[in-house]
Design a protein around this motif. Structure first.
Motif, mmCIF file in Angstrom:
data_model
loop_
_atom_site.group_PDB
_atom_site.id
_atom_site.type_symbol
_atom_site.label_atom_id
_atom_site.label_comp_id
_atom_site.label_asym_id
_atom_site.label_seq_id
_atom_site.Cartn_x
_atom_site.Cartn_y
_atom_site.Cartn_z
ATOM 1 N N GLU A 214 0.827 -1.205 0.000
ATOM 2 C CA GLU A 214 0.000 0.000 0.000
ATOM 3 C C GLU A 214 0.864 1.258 0.000
ATOM 4 O O GLU A 214 0.509 2.276 -0.614
ATOM 5 C CB GLU A 214 -0.930 -0.010 1.213
ATOM 6 N N GLU A 215 1.995 1.215 0.696
ATOM 7 C CA GLU A 215 2.907 2.365 0.716
ATOM 8 C C GLU A 215 3.448 2.657 -0.687
ATOM 9 O O GLU A 215 3.540 3.810 -1.101
ATOM 10 C CB GLU A 215 4.071 2.099 1.673
ATOM 11 N N LYS A 216 3.786 1.621 -1.437
ATOM 12 C CA LYS A 216 4.287 1.818 -2.798
ATOM 13 C C LYS A 216 3.226 2.444 -3.694
ATOM 14 O O LYS A 216 3.510 3.342 -4.486
ATOM 15 C CB LYS A 216 4.746 0.474 -3.380
ATOM 16 N N ARG A 217 1.982 1.957 -3.573
ATOM 17 C CA ARG A 217 0.907 2.519 -4.385
ATOM 18 C C ARG A 217 0.656 3.988 -4.036
ATOM 19 O O ARG A 217 0.425 4.830 -4.918
ATOM 20 C CB ARG A 217 -0.373 1.697 -4.183
ATOM 21 N N ARG A 218 0.734 4.319 -2.744
ATOM 22 C CA ARG A 218 0.519 5.704 -2.324
ATOM 23 C C ARG A 218 1.624 6.614 -2.856
ATOM 24 O O ARG A 218 1.362 7.732 -3.313
ATOM 25 C CB ARG A 218 0.466 5.768 -0.790
ATOM 26 N N LYS A 219 2.860 6.131 -2.823
ATOM 27 C CA LYS A 219 3.983 6.920 -3.345
ATOM 28 C C LYS A 219 3.837 7.166 -4.847
ATOM 29 O O LYS A 219 4.126 8.261 -5.345
ATOM 30 C CB LYS A 219 5.297 6.194 -3.059
ATOM 31 N N GLN A 220 3.382 6.153 -5.566
ATOM 32 C CA GLN A 220 3.198 6.308 -7.007
ATOM 33 C C GLN A 220 2.114 7.334 -7.316
ATOM 34 O O GLN A 220 2.267 8.161 -8.225
ATOM 35 C CB GLN A 220 2.845 4.958 -7.634
ATOM 36 N N GLN A 221 1.020 7.306 -6.572
ATOM 37 C CA GLN A 221 -0.044 8.294 -6.784
ATOM 38 C C GLN A 221 0.446 9.703 -6.506
ATOM 39 O O GLN A 221 0.149 10.644 -7.247
ATOM 40 C CB GLN A 221 -1.240 7.965 -5.884
ATOM 41 N N GLN A 222 1.231 9.869 -5.460
ATOM 42 C CA GLN A 222 1.785 11.182 -5.158
ATOM 43 C C GLN A 222 2.709 11.668 -6.263
ATOM 44 O O GLN A 222 2.690 12.849 -6.626
ATOM 45 C CB GLN A 222 2.532 11.143 -3.819
ATOM 46 N N ARG A 223 3.519 10.757 -6.796
ATOM 47 C CA ARG A 223 4.440 11.136 -7.863
ATOM 48 C C ARG A 223 3.682 11.564 -9.113
ATOM 49 O O ARG A 223 4.035 12.565 -9.753
ATOM 50 C CB ARG A 223 5.385 9.981 -8.201
ATOM 51 N N HIS A 224 2.614 10.859 -9.461
ATOM 52 C CA HIS A 224 1.797 11.231 -10.626
ATOM 53 C C HIS A 224 1.131 12.593 -10.419
ATOM 54 O O HIS A 224 1.054 13.396 -11.356
ATOM 55 C CB HIS A 224 0.736 10.163 -10.885
ATOM 56 N N HIS B 12 2.289 15.063 -8.574
ATOM 57 C CA HIS B 12 3.324 16.092 -8.690
ATOM 58 C C HIS B 12 3.671 16.345 -10.159
ATOM 59 O O HIS B 12 3.874 17.492 -10.575
ATOM 60 C CB HIS B 12 4.571 15.663 -7.917
#
Length: 366
Positions: A333-343, A345
């Motif tokens: 879940e942490e990886k998915r959250r980081k990816q959403q934040q990167r998109h 930005h």
């Protein structure tokens, strides 16, 4: 007479080559050369420099192989199996023996002069010509034409008929994924063609328990913490249905991620089925959830387990430290959250670039 024909042909080809080069024609194609030889064949009887038979010698071509995937299970490769598959293919007509005609004779196609190919020349520029070669549409590249009256009634002049048969494919023990089983000469038949092969390519299906690597087998097994510390015993069903008793040695402790191997319980070697690889067992150890053990049980465990490696901090050392709070986390879940934040930005940066590229209001100095 023979030497005279050769000399006339050579002189004719040299003169024609010079004429075509002056016109800018491409002599690399075989169509022009074929036309010249057809002219001499009409004079001297064809088939060769010295005349003789008018039928040309035929060179057999190699037919295409037919590759077909064959899905197999790991049990099939471990034990060996046989599979019956239906095959539909073209075979030479038995009535006309692949001639296509009742009389066994055929006429030369006038459209391509029996070559099966036509040559067309077109102008592509000033003083430049392009020679193109394509399959003759009248005879479909065969160079032959059969009259309607003389066509074989069994194959209707096609020279081949359909055959359906059953092939029994033997999958031998120890065969590998991607290995080929070849049935020679079982592909489509055609006149003047060496029949190709039917090739079955083994495609291994994923197994729910075992994984194969070369001649070794791998299996995952989970132990409880009690089993890892105090011993375990379980039965493992093998690919041939046998029950293997798997148990630990006395006082043996299994660590998380540890591997154990059993000799001669892996895959059989192909062509040497009595020799086998190893069976590897990968152990996972499950720990009890938080709150399962009471403080009294923890103190009891401390008397049994090896002592703690970390030293106890003094009151002064504790006062000099900043207290932290830890919480459980799911890394997926942490990886998915980081990816959403990167998109998000990246999308914000693109909006800023578009705004900066728009023309701004400018004031002219008076």
């Amino acid at each position: 007479m023979k030497s005279l024909v050769i000399q006339i042909k050579e002189k004719f080809m040299i003169n024609m080559g010079k004429m075509h080069l002056r016109r800018g024609w491409d002599l690399m194609g075989v169509g022009v050369v074929t036309i010249h030889f057809d002219i001499f064949e009409s004079f001297f009887g064809g088939g060769g420099f010295g005349g003789g038979s008018s039928s040309r010698g035929r060179r057999q071509k190699q037919g295409e192989d037919v590759a077909q995937p064959l899905k197999v299970s790991l049990e099939d490769l471990y034990n060996g199996t046989s599979k019956k598959l239906s095959l539909s293919r073209n075979i030479l007509c038995a009535k006309c023996k692949g001639k296509g005609s009742k009389s066994g004779a055929f006429g030369k196609c006038r459209g391509c002069q029996g070559t099966g190919m036509k040559v067309s020349i077109r102008q592509i520029g000033l003083g430049m010509m392009q020679q193109m070669q394509h399959v003759c549409t009248e005879c479909r590249g065969s160079g032959e034409l059969i009259s309607e009256k003389d066509k074989c009634p069994h194959c209707r002049g096609n020279k081949v008929t359909q055959e359906k048969r059953v092939l029994e494919v033997h999958v031998e023990r120890g065969m590998q994924h991607g290995q080929k089983i070849v049935f020679e000469g079982q592909a489509d038949e055609a006149p003047d063609t060496i029949t190709g092969d039917v090739v079955f390519v083994l495609q291994l299906k994923k197994h729910s328990k075992f994984e194969r690597k070369m001649d070794d087998l791998f299996v995952e097994h989970s132990l409880s913490l009690t089993e890892a510390l105090c011993g375990y015993q379980f039965a493992l069903t093998h690919l041939d249905g046998r029950q293997l008793l798997i148990k630990s040695n006395p006082c043996e402790i299994v660590k998380p991620g540890q591997y154990k191997a059993i000799n001669d319980e892996g895959m059989p070697h192909h062509h040497r089925p009595f020799m086998r690889g190893k069976l590897y067992i990968h152990f996972n150890v499950g720990f009890p959830d938080s709150g399962t053990l009471s403080p009294e049980q923890c103190r009891t465990l401390e008397t049994i387990l090896p002592p703690r490696q970390s030293k106890n901090l003094s009151e002064m050392e504790i006062d000099n430290c900043e207290e932290t709070i830890m919480h459980d986390v799911n890394m997926e879940e942490e990886k998915r959250r980081k990816q959403q934040q990167r998109h998000q930005h990246e999308a914000y940066d693109e909006d800023e670039e578009e705004e900066s590229s728009m023309p701004r209001v400018q004031c002219a100095q008076q």
